[in-house]
Design an enzyme around this catalytic site. Structure first.
Site, PDB file in Angstrom:
ATOM      1  N   GLU A 110       0.852  -1.186   0.000  1.00 28.15           N
ATOM      2  CA  GLU A 110       0.000   0.000   0.000  1.00 28.15           C
ATOM      3  C   GLU A 110       0.889   1.237   0.000  1.00 28.15           C
ATOM      4  O   GLU A 110       1.750   1.389   0.846  1.00 28.15           O
ATOM      5  CB  GLU A 110      -0.921  -0.004   1.222  1.00 28.15           C
ATOM      6  CG  GLU A 110      -1.724   1.272   1.429  1.00 28.15           C
ATOM      7  CD  GLU A 110      -2.539   1.696   0.215  1.00 28.15           C
ATOM      8  OE1 GLU A 110      -3.344   0.904  -0.285  1.00 28.15           O
ATOM      9  OE2 GLU A 110      -2.338   2.841  -0.245  1.00 28.15           O
TER      10      GLU A 110
ATOM     11  N   CYS B 166     -16.358   6.845   1.082  1.00 33.27           N
ATOM     12  CA  CYS B 166     -17.641   6.590   1.764  1.00 33.27           C
ATOM     13  C   CYS B 166     -17.663   7.030   3.224  1.00 33.27           C
ATOM     14  O   CYS B 166     -18.600   7.692   3.654  1.00 33.27           O
ATOM     15  CB  CYS B 166     -17.971   5.097   1.743  1.00 33.27           C
ATOM     16  SG  CYS B 166     -17.235   4.136   0.422  1.00 33.27           S
TER      17      CYS B 166
ATOM     18  N   TYR C  37      -8.126  -2.190  10.320  1.00 36.58           N
ATOM     19  CA  TYR C  37      -7.800  -2.923   9.092  1.00 36.58           C
ATOM     20  C   TYR C  37      -6.428  -3.579   9.208  1.00 36.58           C
ATOM     21  O   TYR C  37      -6.225  -4.727   8.826  1.00 36.58           O
ATOM     22  CB  TYR C  37      -7.808  -1.968   7.889  1.00 36.58           C
ATOM     23  CG  TYR C  37      -9.152  -1.872   7.216  1.00 36.58           C
ATOM     24  CD1 TYR C  37     -10.195  -1.158   7.799  1.00 36.58           C
ATOM     25  CD2 TYR C  37      -9.381  -2.481   5.992  1.00 36.58           C
ATOM     26  CE1 TYR C  37     -11.432  -1.060   7.187  1.00 36.58           C
ATOM     27  CE2 TYR C  37     -10.609  -2.393   5.369  1.00 36.58           C
ATOM     28  CZ  TYR C  37     -11.631  -1.683   5.964  1.00 36.58           C
ATOM     29  OH  TYR C  37     -12.848  -1.593   5.352  1.00 36.58           O
TER      30      TYR C  37
ATOM     31  N   ALA D  94       3.975  -0.440  -5.302  1.00 30.98           N
ATOM     32  CA  ALA D  94       4.420  -1.651  -5.995  1.00 30.98           C
ATOM     33  C   ALA D  94       4.011  -1.576  -7.465  1.00 30.98           C
ATOM     34  O   ALA D  94       2.969  -0.989  -7.787  1.00 30.98           O
ATOM     35  CB  ALA D  94       3.793  -2.874  -5.343  1.00 30.98           C
TER      36      ALA D  94
ATOM     37  N   GLU E 261     -23.190  15.045  -3.462  1.00 34.11           N
ATOM     38  CA  GLU E 261     -23.043  14.841  -2.016  1.00 34.11           C
ATOM     39  C   GLU E 261     -22.236  15.983  -1.391  1.00 34.11           C
ATOM     40  O   GLU E 261     -22.617  16.522  -0.346  1.00 34.11           O
ATOM     41  CB  GLU E 261     -22.374  13.492  -1.749  1.00 34.11           C
ATOM     42  CG  GLU E 261     -23.311  12.329  -2.081  1.00 34.11           C
ATOM     43  CD  GLU E 261     -22.669  10.960  -1.981  1.00 34.11           C
ATOM     44  OE1 GLU E 261     -23.404   9.974  -1.869  1.00 34.11           O
ATOM     45  OE2 GLU E 261     -21.427  10.858  -2.038  1.00 34.11           O
TER      46      GLU E 261
ATOM     47  N   ASP F 282     -12.353  -0.906  -8.382  1.00 37.38           N
ATOM     48  CA  ASP F 282     -12.483   0.243  -9.289  1.00 37.38           C
ATOM     49  C   ASP F 282     -11.529   0.186 -10.478  1.00 37.38           C
ATOM     50  O   ASP F 282     -11.822   0.738 -11.540  1.00 37.38           O
ATOM     51  CB  ASP F 282     -12.198   1.547  -8.523  1.00 37.38           C
ATOM     52  CG  ASP F 282     -13.357   1.953  -7.621  1.00 37.38           C
ATOM     53  OD1 ASP F 282     -14.309   1.171  -7.477  1.00 37.38           O
ATOM     54  OD2 ASP F 282     -13.294   3.068  -7.062  1.00 37.38           O
TER      55      ASP F 282
ATOM     56  N   ALA G  19     -27.120   4.444  -3.428  1.00 34.12           N
ATOM     57  CA  ALA G  19     -27.680   5.655  -2.827  1.00 34.12           C
ATOM     58  C   ALA G  19     -26.808   6.861  -3.138  1.00 34.12           C
ATOM     59  O   ALA G  19     -25.608   6.733  -3.361  1.00 34.12           O
ATOM     60  CB  ALA G  19     -27.784   5.484  -1.315  1.00 34.12           C
TER      61      ALA G  19
ATOM     62  N   GLU H 229     -43.843   2.518   4.601  1.00 26.23           N
ATOM     63  CA  GLU H 229     -45.102   1.784   4.419  1.00 26.23           C
ATOM     64  C   GLU H 229     -45.776   2.157   3.098  1.00 26.23           C
ATOM     65  O   GLU H 229     -46.567   1.403   2.550  1.00 26.23           O
ATOM     66  CB  GLU H 229     -46.064   2.018   5.590  1.00 26.23           C
ATOM     67  CG  GLU H 229     -46.617   3.418   5.703  1.00 26.23           C
ATOM     68  CD  GLU H 229     -47.575   3.577   6.893  1.00 26.23           C
ATOM     69  OE1 GLU H 229     -48.538   2.801   6.979  1.00 26.23           O
ATOM     70  OE2 GLU H 229     -47.363   4.473   7.732  1.00 26.23           O
TER      71      GLU H 229
HETATM   72  C1  LIG Z   1     -15.744  10.836  -2.302  1.00 25.11           C
HETATM   73  C2  LIG Z   1     -16.115   9.400  -2.532  1.00 25.11           C
HETATM   74  C3  LIG Z   1     -17.250   8.879  -1.958  1.00 25.11           C
HETATM   75  C4  LIG Z   1     -17.598   7.551  -2.150  1.00 25.11           C
HETATM   76  N1  LIG Z   1     -18.742   7.088  -1.584  1.00 25.11           N
HETATM   77  C5  LIG Z   1     -19.099   5.797  -1.762  1.00 25.11           C
HETATM   78  C6  LIG Z   1     -20.273   5.286  -1.145  1.00 25.11           C
HETATM   79  O1  LIG Z   1     -21.007   6.003  -0.460  1.00 25.11           O
HETATM   80  N2  LIG Z   1     -20.569   3.974  -1.332  1.00 25.11           N
HETATM   81  C7  LIG Z   1     -19.782   3.134  -2.084  1.00 25.11           C
HETATM   82  O2  LIG Z   1     -20.092   1.959  -2.207  1.00 25.11           O
HETATM   83  N3  LIG Z   1     -18.668   3.612  -2.702  1.00 25.11           N
HETATM   84  C8  LIG Z   1     -18.306   4.907  -2.549  1.00 25.11           C
HETATM   85  N4  LIG Z   1     -17.163   5.387  -3.140  1.00 25.11           N
HETATM   86  C9  LIG Z   1     -16.393   4.471  -4.027  1.00 25.11           C
HETATM   87  C10 LIG Z   1     -15.497   3.535  -3.216  1.00 25.11           C
HETATM   88  O3  LIG Z   1     -14.672   4.293  -2.376  1.00 25.11           O
HETATM   89  C11 LIG Z   1     -14.683   2.674  -4.162  1.00 25.11           C
HETATM   90  O4  LIG Z   1     -15.541   2.027  -5.052  1.00 25.11           O
HETATM   91  C12 LIG Z   1     -13.858   1.632  -3.415  1.00 25.11           C
HETATM   92  O5  LIG Z   1     -13.001   2.220  -2.484  1.00 25.11           O
HETATM   93  C13 LIG Z   1     -13.051   0.800  -4.427  1.00 25.11           C
HETATM   94  O6  LIG Z   1     -12.228  -0.119  -3.752  1.00 25.11           O
HETATM   95  P1  LIG Z   1     -10.907  -0.648  -4.450  1.00 25.11           P
HETATM   96  O7  LIG Z   1     -10.391  -1.731  -3.568  1.00 25.11           O
HETATM   97  O8  LIG Z   1     -11.141  -0.951  -5.856  1.00 25.11           O
HETATM   98  O9  LIG Z   1      -9.904   0.600  -4.441  1.00 25.11           O
HETATM   99  P2  LIG Z   1      -9.468   1.603  -3.303  1.00 25.11           P
HETATM  100  O10 LIG Z   1     -10.305   1.502  -2.118  1.00 25.11           O
HETATM  101  O11 LIG Z   1      -9.341   2.918  -3.979  1.00 25.11           O
HETATM  102  O12 LIG Z   1      -8.030   1.082  -2.878  1.00 25.11           O
HETATM  103  C14 LIG Z   1      -6.933   1.133  -3.748  1.00 25.11           C
HETATM  104  C15 LIG Z   1      -5.683   1.285  -2.903  1.00 25.11           C
HETATM  105  O13 LIG Z   1      -4.544   1.021  -3.707  1.00 25.11           O
HETATM  106  C16 LIG Z   1      -3.510   1.914  -3.353  1.00 25.11           C
HETATM  107  N5  LIG Z   1      -2.579   1.954  -4.479  1.00 25.11           N
HETATM  108  C17 LIG Z   1      -2.820   2.437  -5.730  1.00 25.11           C
HETATM  109  N6  LIG Z   1      -1.756   2.192  -6.526  1.00 25.11           N
HETATM  110  C18 LIG Z   1      -0.837   1.530  -5.764  1.00 25.11           C
HETATM  111  C19 LIG Z   1       0.447   0.989  -6.022  1.00 25.11           C
HETATM  112  N7  LIG Z   1       0.995   1.043  -7.245  1.00 25.11           N
HETATM  113  N8  LIG Z   1       1.107   0.392  -5.005  1.00 25.11           N
HETATM  114  C20 LIG Z   1       0.576   0.315  -3.761  1.00 25.11           C
HETATM  115  N9  LIG Z   1      -0.647   0.793  -3.466  1.00 25.11           N
HETATM  116  C21 LIG Z   1      -1.356   1.379  -4.461  1.00 25.11           C
HETATM  117  C22 LIG Z   1      -4.238   3.207  -3.080  1.00 25.11           C
HETATM  118  O14 LIG Z   1      -3.471   4.077  -2.280  1.00 25.11           O
HETATM  119  C23 LIG Z   1      -5.492   2.705  -2.368  1.00 25.11           C
HETATM  120  O15 LIG Z   1      -5.300   2.641  -0.971  1.00 25.11           O
HETATM  121  C24 LIG Z   1     -16.767   6.706  -2.952  1.00 25.11           C
HETATM  122  C25 LIG Z   1     -15.605   7.220  -3.526  1.00 25.11           C
HETATM  123  C26 LIG Z   1     -15.282   8.551  -3.320  1.00 25.11           C
HETATM  124  C27 LIG Z   1     -14.038   9.091  -3.952  1.00 25.11           C
END
Ligand SMILES: Cc1cc2nc3c(=O)[nH]c(=O)nc-3n(C[C@H](O)[C@H](O)[C@H](O)COP(=O)(O)OP(=O)(O)OC[C@H]3O[C@@H](n4cnc5c(N)ncnc54)[C@H](O)[C@@H]3O)c2cc1C
Length: 461
Positions: A36, A49, A100, A116, A185, A306, A344, A444
């Site tokens: 990370e 979120c 975590y 990485a 939001e 994502d 939502a 309801e």
């Molecule tokens: C403002 C905002 C509000 C949101 N609200 C919601 C919500 O209400 N409900 C919902 O379901 N989703 C919400 N989301 C979306 C949600 O946060 C993402 O869908 C979710 O976090 C995706 O998870 P992930 O594991 O794919 O990536 P992430 O959670 O983004 O994790 C990826 C991780 O990889 C790390 N990383 C990246 N490249 C490298 C690398 N080369 N080497 C090491 N580490 C690396 C990053 O630092 C990060 O920690 C929101 C997003 C944002 C921006």
């Protein structure tokens, strides 16, 4: 599993998808490492979120204080302190990050706090230490990052959701570019905290993809609450002046505010990951192309969340990560269903949906029955707040199944989570009707809608 490699699984990115996959794989006995580059927990926990919902709660107290008067409360002078909120949020994020980290540690996952990249089908390069490690399988779970759009002059002056959470002071004014859920939001949060808020969006209506009734009603409610919309325009140039940040729009007008925030989309985090060199196929916006088992075009490399641009929501990333671990390390091949997903928008009023919006249902069904209810929620009778709750059911006329459910108003997200179970199970309108109402509640209304809604043109004919 083999000892030919340093690890059985190397996960890049400790966000929602990566943490779940790493923990579950380790539970099956795999030797797992996770890298990370920023903070454990990823976007959802650190800058998505979780902090977003905390700020939504903070912003809604503004209404609560006002509404309380109608119920006999004598509310004295109230004030809001932004730095207190930011500090409280940070304490909670630190706690979650530690939780975590603890979970990963207890599962036996090695956490490597650095960036990485992929150096080969079974090789990962650790960018800070310069080390190279090998793994039987590599999982890319690097998430996405705010996208700033075409390169226009002055982009360095804009902020994104990443910075908005930690502004040193609450701005007096903000302009937010975008029409998706993140833009709306944040607009809701800032407006309720007393910030003069403007939304600039290139389309003519926000929340593209949602049911038209929800889109119209949310814009109406936002306009009523003082949020200004500037629709049909994009930024051509940004500059920083003594008066604030000035955004020049495509119609020649300008907007000025303490901050201009871009929330116009997110782009998969694949840049510089070394994917081209190993031949991992990528899609139109750089996302990693995967099949339903999260397999990429390279046999030993997988991707979830994502970065795959399937459904950019936390629960999807978590379930994809879990299914990957079950499939590859648990001897239980399974894929994630990406249908009937409740979603939502934590705007105020809140918006939530599951199933099809009316415009898509019309394309797919020969006969459609629509039910709508718009009513004043009970709380508003005494608070005097000028608000309405809206609910809509979309029913396939042939099967009588409810194929879409849409709510705008208080607790819309909570209501839709429960409705999603019914819709997923194939509940019919009769099942809704036969369910005893819980009284008095807003929800309801979903089981008491009797009259089909008739479009004005049909009614006239
Ligand atoms: C403002 C905002 C509000 C949101 N609200 C919601 C919500 O209400 N409900 C919902 O379901 N989703 C919400 N989301 C979306 C949600 O946060 C993402 O869908 C979710 O976090 C995706 O998870 P992930 O594991 O794919 O990536 P992430 O959670 O983004 O994790 C990826 C991780 O990889 C790390 N990383 C990246 N490249 C490298 C690398 N080369 N080497 C090491 N580490 C690396 C990053 O630092 C990060 O920690 C929101 C997003 C944002 C921006």
């Amino acid at each position: 599993m083999t000892t030919q490699y340093d690890y059985d699984l190397f996960v890049i990115g400790a966000g929602s998808g990566g943490v779940r996959a790493g923990r579950i794989a380790a539970g099956y006995g795999a030797r797992v490492a996770i890298a990370e580059e920023y903070r454990i927990g990823g976007t959802c926990v650190i800058r998505g979120c979780v902090p977003k919902k905390l700020y939504v709660y903070a912003s809604r107290f503004a209404d609560e204080f006002e509404d309380a008067r109608g119920f006999g409360w004598n509310v004295g002078e109230v004030s809001f302190d932004w730095p207190t909120l930011v500090a409280a949020k940070n304490r909670e994020l630190n706690r979650l990050e530690q939780a975590y980290r603890g979970t990963l540690g207890r599962a036996g996952v090695e956490v490597i706090p650095e960036r990485a990249t992929v150096a080969g089908p079974n090789t990962v390069r650790l960018e800070t230490s310069g080390r190279t490690v090998t793994a039987g399988k590599i999982l890319i779970a690097t998430g996405a990052t705010p996208w700033l759009g075409p390169d226009i002059p002055g982009l360095e002056h804009v902020i994104t959701s990443n910075e908005a959470f930690d502004l040193p002071a609450l701005p007096k004014s903000i302009v937010i570019a975008g029409g998706g859920y993140i833009a709306l939001e944040f607009a809701g949060i800032f407006a309720r905290l007393g910030v003069e808020t403007t939304i600039v969006y290139r389309g003519d209506k926000v929340l593209r993809g949602f049911d038209e009734d929800l889109r119209d009603r949310l814009m109406e409610a936002y306009t009523k609450s003082g949020i200004r919309f500037c629709l049909g325009h994009v930024f051509t140039r940004i500059e920083k002046t003594d008066a604030g940040v000035v955004g020049h729009l495509s119609n020649g007008e300008t907007v000025t505010a303490d901050h201009i925030m871009f929330a116009i989309g997110r782009t998969p985090n694949t840049r510089g990951l070394g994917l081209e060199d190993v031949g991992v196929e990528r899609g139109w916006n750089g996302h990693i192309v995967v099949d339903e088992y999260s397999r990429t075009s390279v046999e030993s490399i997988f991707a979830v969340g994502d970065v795959t641009d399937r459904l950019a929501l936390t629960p999807a990333a978590i379930r994809e990560g879990h299914a990957f671990a079950d499939t590859e390390f648990g001897g239980n091949p399974r894929m994630v269903e990406h249908t009937m997903i409740p979603t939502a928008v934590f705007s105020t009023p809140e918006v939530a949906s599951v199933g099809l919006p009316e415009h898509l249902a019309r394309e797919r069904c020969a006969e459609l029955h629509i039910y709508k209810a718009s009513f004043r929620p009970m709380k508003a009778t005494l608070s005097g707040r000028d608000e309405r709750m809206f609910m809509k059911l979309i029913v396939d006329g042939e099967s009588n199944k409810v194929i879409g459910c849409h709510v705008l108003g208080e607790d819309a997200g909570e209501i839709i989570q429960m409705a999603a179970i019914a819709l997923r199970m194939g509940a019919t309108k009769a099942d809704f009707d036969n369910t005893m109402p819980l009284h008095p509640s807003s929800a309801e209304e979903l089981v008491t809608m009797r009259e089909k809604w008739i479009a004005p043109t049909e009614a006239a004919g």
